[in-house]
Design a protein around this motif. Structure first.
Motif, short mmCIF file in Angstrom:
data_model
loop_
_atom_site.label_atom_id
_atom_site.label_comp_id
_atom_site.label_asym_id
_atom_site.label_seq_id
_atom_site.Cartn_x
_atom_site.Cartn_y
_atom_site.Cartn_z
N ARG A 35 0.82 -1.21 0.00
CA ARG A 35 0.00 0.00 0.00
C ARG A 35 0.86 1.26 0.00
N ARG A 36 1.86 1.30 0.86
CA ARG A 36 2.71 2.49 0.94
C ARG A 36 3.45 2.72 -0.37
N MET A 37 3.92 1.65 -0.99
CA MET A 37 4.65 1.80 -2.24
C MET A 37 3.73 2.25 -3.38
N ARG A 38 2.50 1.76 -3.37
CA ARG A 38 1.56 2.17 -4.41
C ARG A 38 1.19 3.64 -4.29
N LEU A 39 1.25 4.16 -3.07
CA LEU A 39 0.98 5.58 -2.89
C LEU A 39 2.05 6.44 -3.58
N LEU A 40 3.21 5.84 -3.84
CA LEU A 40 4.29 6.55 -4.52
C LEU A 40 4.14 6.55 -6.03
N THR A 41 3.15 5.83 -6.55
CA THR A 41 3.00 5.68 -8.00
C THR A 41 2.90 7.03 -8.70
N GLU A 42 2.09 7.92 -8.17
CA GLU A 42 1.92 9.23 -8.81
C GLU A 42 3.24 9.99 -8.88
N ARG A 43 4.03 9.89 -7.82
CA ARG A 43 5.33 10.57 -7.81
C ARG A 43 6.27 9.93 -8.83
N VAL A 44 6.27 8.60 -8.93
CA VAL A 44 7.11 7.93 -9.92
C VAL A 44 6.68 8.35 -11.33
N GLU A 45 5.38 8.45 -11.57
CA GLU A 45 4.89 8.88 -12.88
C GLU A 45 5.40 10.27 -13.24
N GLN A 46 5.42 11.17 -12.26
CA GLN A 46 5.90 12.53 -12.53
C GLN A 46 7.40 12.53 -12.81
N VAL A 47 8.16 11.76 -12.02
CA VAL A 47 9.61 11.68 -12.22
C VAL A 47 9.91 11.12 -13.61
N ALA A 48 9.22 10.04 -13.98
CA ALA A 48 9.44 9.44 -15.30
C ALA A 48 9.10 10.44 -16.41
N ALA A 49 7.97 11.12 -16.27
CA ALA A 49 7.54 12.09 -17.30
C ALA A 49 8.55 13.22 -17.43
N ASP A 50 9.08 13.70 -16.32
CA ASP A 50 10.08 14.78 -16.37
C ASP A 50 11.31 14.35 -17.14
N HIS A 51 11.76 13.12 -16.90
CA HIS A 51 12.97 12.66 -17.58
C HIS A 51 12.71 12.32 -19.04
N LEU A 52 11.52 11.87 -19.37
CA LEU A 52 11.17 11.66 -20.77
C LEU A 52 11.11 12.99 -21.51
N ASP A 53 10.58 14.01 -20.87
CA ASP A 53 10.56 15.35 -21.47
C ASP A 53 11.98 15.83 -21.74
N ALA A 54 12.86 15.62 -20.76
CA ALA A 54 14.26 16.03 -20.94
C ALA A 54 14.91 15.28 -22.08
N MET A 55 14.61 13.98 -22.21
CA MET A 55 15.14 13.20 -23.33
C MET A 55 14.65 13.75 -24.66
N ALA A 56 13.35 14.08 -24.73
CA ALA A 56 12.78 14.60 -25.98
C ALA A 56 13.42 15.93 -26.36
N ARG A 57 13.66 16.78 -25.38
CA ARG A 57 14.30 18.07 -25.67
C ARG A 57 15.73 17.88 -26.15
N ARG A 58 16.43 16.94 -25.56
CA ARG A 58 17.84 16.70 -25.91
C ARG A 58 17.97 16.00 -27.25
N GLY A 59 17.10 15.05 -27.51
CA GLY A 59 17.17 14.29 -28.76
C GLY A 59 18.19 13.16 -28.68
#
Length: 395
Positions: A101-125
């Motif tokens: 349960r506690r780890m699943r509560l972190l899902t939203e935060r993991v989603e944001q971290v992943a999205a931020d790094h994917l955005d950075a990858m897209a900008r960098r190419g």
């Protein structure tokens, strides 16, 4: 042992043959000790579930050539090298901090971290190194947040963890890296005692654990949380990119993420080698393992055992790979497995969905493998993609 050329995801060469001949066999250790090698799924599962097999380091003979013949006891706080009741005490205090349960509560935060790094990858190419850009930062940030470690120290910790787990690094350098991490965490524990925050380390300061025990536990959790999941994300992506039908299946149905993660864990088993020592004479698989004898086991060979998993050498994200031993089994089963699952269940689908044309930027045989590490993986994974609107997240 070495891995078969051109098959970077398979167990060590010859392991399947040894398992077929006998899933539990005699093995001569580099120090002359006559112990055992276990390769079968049912045999290894039985060993891991049996408290008569000890996890104490000082009782073990190591199968690594050139290693020390006298192994010291586990450092304070390192519960992986302890038996009950010491292990039970630590485990009971930590188990409540890593619930599903506690780890699943972190899902939203993991989603944001992943999205931020994917955005950075897209900008960098592309091309870029997926290890540096995506696989390492996600678990590093999450474990640092969980323990209350400043994210600015991530690179330092990553460097020390790599030194600790790399078999090619001199023993003195490994110990120096371990000591550096412990010293930092000792100071962090003092900070948390004085001014607790919302994190696991602060929670544990209310227990009866000493500062030294807290620093040791923090070192263990930080090392495990940084290195294992990072290598699973990188090596798992490598495996998907070289199995395009499986990549396409996951991209088409993100709901397969749970099954895909378990299958990748089974198929790759990056933490392969484990060791136990018999505390008394134990009969197993028609053999008698004498008290004091060491058993080395290959979890990777077990997870490729056709007696447990049909067509085991095929990666199949539709497979229900329950019962794999990639997280261990029994009293010492990985404490952080639920956090690792959350990170992978988010990171893999997010990556393959964001970059539909993701592919290796170098031939597969040129990907540098972490062959001499306690945790298998890749040093670098150069990837690229087509610079179109879809891959940039436009639409």
């Amino acid at each position: 042992m070495t891995r078969t050329a051109g098959r970077p995801f398979d167990p060590y060469e010859g392991m399947a043959r040894l398992r077929e001949e006998s899933p539990l066999r005699r093995m001569r250790y580099p120090d002359g000790h006559l112990g055992w090698l276990a390769t079968g799924h049912s045999v290894i599962r039985a060993i891991l579930a049996d408290p008569r097999f000890s996890s104490r380091y000082e009782l073990m003979h190591y199968p690594i050539p050139g290693g020390s013949t006298e192994v010291p006891p586990a450092p304070i706080g390192d519960l992986t090298g302890l038996d009950a009741p010491e292990h039970t005490r630590y485990r009971r205090l930590l188990a409540g901090k890593f619930t599903v349960r506690r780890m699943r509560l972190l899902t939203e935060r993991v989603e944001q971290v992943a999205a931020d790094h994917l955005d950075a990858m897209a900008r960098r190419g592309g091309p870029l190194d997926l290890v540096e850009a995506y696989a390492q930062p996600i678990p590093a940030l999450m474990i640092c947040e969980l323990l209350g470690v400043p994210y600015t120290d991530r690179d330092t910790f990553q460097r020390h963890v790599l030194s600790i787990t790399d078999r090619d690094v001199a023993e003195d350098d490994r110990m120096a890296a371990y000591a550096a991490v412990q010293e930092f965490l000792h100071q962090l524990v003092l900070t948390k005692r004085a001014a607790p925050t919302d994190d696991v380390l602060s929670d544990l300061t209310t227990s009866d654990l000493t500062d030294e025990e807290l620093a040791g536990i923090g070192t263990l959790l930080l090392g495990a949380g940084l290195d294992t999941t990072a290598n699973m994300l990188a090596l798992g992506t490598f495996a998907l990119l070289t199995n395009p039908d499986q990549l396409a299946a996951l991209r088409a149905d993100p709901g397969l993420a749970d099954q895909a993660v378990e299958e990748l864990m089974r198929y790759l088993t990056i933490a392969d080698v484990g060791i136990r020592s018999a505390l008394e004479d134990i009969e197993l698989h028609g053999q008698v393992i004498k008290a004091g004898e060491t058993v080395t086991f290959s979890a990777h060979a077990a997870n490729r055992d056709p007696a447990r998993f049909p067509d085991p050498d095929t990666l199949d994200v539709h497979r229900k790979a329950t019962g794999h031993l990639a997280f261990g089994h029994g009293a010492h089963q990985c404490l952080g497995q639920q956090l690792a699952r959350v990170e992978m269940r988010v990171a893999f689908p997010a990556l393959v969905s964001r970059f539909p044309s993701l592919r290796l930027a170098v031939p597969a045989e040129e990907v540098p493998l972490r062959a001499n590490s306690n945790i298998y993986g890749v040093h670098q994974l150069l990837v690229t993609w087509d610079e179109d609107g879809q891959d940039r997240g436009e639409g």
